[in-house]
Design a protein around this motif. Sequence first.
Motif, mmCIF file in Angstrom:
data_model
loop_
_atom_site.group_PDB
_atom_site.id
_atom_site.type_symbol
_atom_site.label_atom_id
_atom_site.label_comp_id
_atom_site.label_asym_id
_atom_site.label_seq_id
_atom_site.Cartn_x
_atom_site.Cartn_y
_atom_site.Cartn_z
ATOM 1 N N LEU A 1 0.690 -1.006 -0.097
ATOM 2 C CA LEU A 1 -0.067 -0.024 0.072
ATOM 3 C C LEU A 1 1.150 0.976 -0.053
ATOM 4 O O LEU A 1 0.440 2.202 -0.696
ATOM 5 C CB LEU A 1 -0.959 -0.030 1.222
ATOM 6 N N ARG A 2 2.021 1.087 0.567
ATOM 7 C CA ARG A 2 3.190 2.172 0.718
ATOM 8 C C ARG A 2 3.370 2.779 -0.504
ATOM 9 O O ARG A 2 3.887 4.127 -0.772
ATOM 10 C CB ARG A 2 4.006 1.932 1.921
ATOM 11 N N GLY A 3 3.563 2.040 -1.717
ATOM 12 C CA GLY A 3 3.838 2.301 -2.900
ATOM 13 C C GLY A 3 2.913 3.142 -3.523
ATOM 14 O O GLY A 3 3.611 3.989 -4.511
ATOM 15 N N PHE A 4 1.708 3.345 -3.185
ATOM 16 C CA PHE A 4 0.960 4.332 -3.847
ATOM 17 C C PHE A 4 -0.166 5.092 -2.743
ATOM 18 O O PHE A 4 -0.914 6.058 -3.261
ATOM 19 C CB PHE A 4 -0.229 3.855 -4.982
ATOM 20 N N CYS A 5 0.171 5.091 -1.467
ATOM 21 C CA CYS A 5 -0.616 5.751 -0.507
ATOM 22 C C CYS A 5 0.382 6.048 0.746
ATOM 23 O O CYS A 5 0.880 5.366 1.224
ATOM 24 C CB CYS A 5 -1.534 4.743 -0.205
ATOM 25 N N GLU A 6 0.215 7.460 0.777
ATOM 26 C CA GLU A 6 1.116 7.993 1.542
ATOM 27 C C GLU A 6 0.768 7.597 3.123
ATOM 28 O O GLU A 6 1.653 7.405 4.128
ATOM 29 C CB GLU A 6 1.203 9.723 1.550
ATOM 30 N N GLU A 7 -0.298 7.917 3.359
ATOM 31 C CA GLU A 7 -0.999 7.634 4.943
ATOM 32 C C GLU A 7 -1.292 6.070 5.263
ATOM 33 O O GLU A 7 -2.519 5.862 4.885
ATOM 34 C CB GLU A 7 -1.861 8.667 5.465
ATOM 35 N N VAL A 8 -0.455 5.374 5.546
ATOM 36 C CA VAL A 8 -0.872 3.883 5.871
ATOM 37 C C VAL A 8 -0.271 3.714 7.419
ATOM 38 O O VAL A 8 0.698 3.918 7.979
ATOM 39 C CB VAL A 8 -0.210 3.045 5.124
ATOM 40 N N TYR A 9 -1.181 3.055 8.099
ATOM 41 C CA TYR A 9 -1.105 2.574 9.663
ATOM 42 C C TYR A 9 -1.298 1.286 9.857
ATOM 43 O O TYR A 9 -2.194 0.703 9.250
ATOM 44 C CB TYR A 9 -1.995 3.678 10.445
ATOM 45 N N VAL A 10 -0.456 0.592 10.653
ATOM 46 C CA VAL A 10 -0.641 -0.769 11.281
ATOM 47 C C VAL A 10 -0.862 -0.542 12.658
ATOM 48 O O VAL A 10 -0.165 0.074 13.588
ATOM 49 C CB VAL A 10 0.413 -1.591 10.898
#
Length: 288
Positions: A268-277
């Motif tokens: 997801l980080r490949g095309f979306c800046e805000e990713v949280y786990v």
Amino acid sequence: MLYVKAPAKINLTLDVLYKRPDNYHEVEMIMTTVDLADRIGLESRHDGQIKIVSTDNFVPDDHRNFAYQAAELLRNTYGIKEGVTISIEKQIPIAAGLAGGSSDAAATLRGLNELWNLNLSLDELAEYGAKIGSDVSFCVYGGTALATGRGEKIQEIAPPPPCWVILAKPKIGVSTADVYGGLKLDGIKHPNTKQMIQAIETNDYPLLCASLGNVLETVTFKLHPEVVTIKEQMQRFGADAVLMSGSGPTVFGLVESEPRVSRIYNGLRGFCEEVYVVRLLGERNPLA
């Protein structure tokens, strides 16, 4: 300085039953808190002012801010003379369907209850929360609950089975009013709220995954096709179940297997800046 945690929420289900005479929608939704939180700091002031200080420039610092409204409501109701500086350390994205502003207000209510020695119960604080916004009552309690009415009637349920939650927010904000305004109630597919409650109460993770549903998805998907892309990618990368939270645009995926979490996150980080786990919290908030 008194600090209070303000956790984000996700909707495991969001159903809209009908439009009410007061122009609100009658909803039925199951919400639960996740371990992504703003931090609210409260400090007394002697000049009687309510002052908002935030780490995020997009957070309003006047009466448009729900935390400001919470402080003003308690001050006016109980004749409090002193003021308060409310500092908001933002971690929850803004206008994201995660109830960040509502949770900040709820944390302010819980914190000022202690700072101003009001001795109010969570139930009483939740009633004040309902006057500020539809999600504030739930955020006062936290945990996991069935919310009905316009979202202010809260019935606690058990915590859901533990799992990882991956949150992905595209670079857009969504207006909740626009999404509800675009909702056509004819022919929509309603989530099975009873089945979701059963899944939670019997700790049945596969049934929980099968019971996710949000009637607002179709509206937000039309307005913002990038939300669809995120949902599809999350499914492709192997999340157990994927849903948009609230009116969006944040999409979350539930994942039981830890090794799969980093694969989905990196994808997801490949095309979306805000990713949280994060993890599901599931438990209710303490009073403050």
